[in-house]
Design a protein around this motif. Sequence first.
Motif, PDB file in Angstrom:
ATOM      1  N   GLU A  62       0.825  -1.210   0.000  1.00 52.62           N
ATOM      2  CA  GLU A  62       0.000   0.000   0.000  1.00 52.62           C
ATOM      3  C   GLU A  62       0.861   1.262   0.000  1.00 52.62           C
ATOM      4  O   GLU A  62       0.550   2.234  -0.687  1.00 52.62           O
ATOM      5  N   GLN A  63       1.947   1.234   0.750  1.00 49.99           N
ATOM      6  CA  GLN A  63       2.857   2.375   0.791  1.00 49.99           C
ATOM      7  C   GLN A  63       3.470   2.640  -0.587  1.00 49.99           C
ATOM      8  O   GLN A  63       3.568   3.780  -1.028  1.00 49.99           O
ATOM      9  N   TRP A  67       0.685   4.123  -2.744  1.00 55.79           N
ATOM     10  CA  TRP A  67       0.407   5.497  -2.319  1.00 55.79           C
ATOM     11  C   TRP A  67       1.483   6.460  -2.820  1.00 55.79           C
ATOM     12  O   TRP A  67       1.186   7.514  -3.374  1.00 55.79           O
TER      13      TRP A  67
END
Length: 171
Positions: free
Chosen positions: A20-21, A24
């Motif tokens: 997810e990082q 993002w």
Amino acid sequence: MNTASAAGGEREPRWLTDDEQRVWRAYLHATTLFDDHLDRQLQRDARMPHIYYGLLVQLSQAPRRRKRMTELAIDAKITRSRLSHAVARLEKKGWVRREDCPTDKRGQNAVLTDEGFAVLKQAAPGHVEAVRQAMFDRLTPEQVRQLGEIMRIVAEGLQPQDPAADLPWLR
């Protein structure tokens, strides 16, 4: 990281996973570059920032090429103060004019002038080509469909349900 216990009523933060990082950060990087790319193209070719182009587009699509200033601020997602400043700059260029709202003596409409419409008409092909080259030419039709669906879901989740929400464009 200092986090309160569950007994204190506060939840542990839901940190982003590594995947997810990465997504993002890729999103932030791409949108920053994309916004800069479009702004530079419009500054170079039409001598206007992207925000002004967006305002001209909205006015061109409004009935009789006019829209209440408050509605324009809401649609552009900018404060009324920032919109007023932008419209003042567009007025100086002769692209927009303000007129009193006939149904509300306190309100004003922004009106796209013929000169502003001509500027928009001249700027649009280059802007569309910049969007096409930066985004759509790089994606398959299936990726375009998926991106549209993803952005629709994200936007729906962020759309305020409370009409009294303290949003910058309502100030």
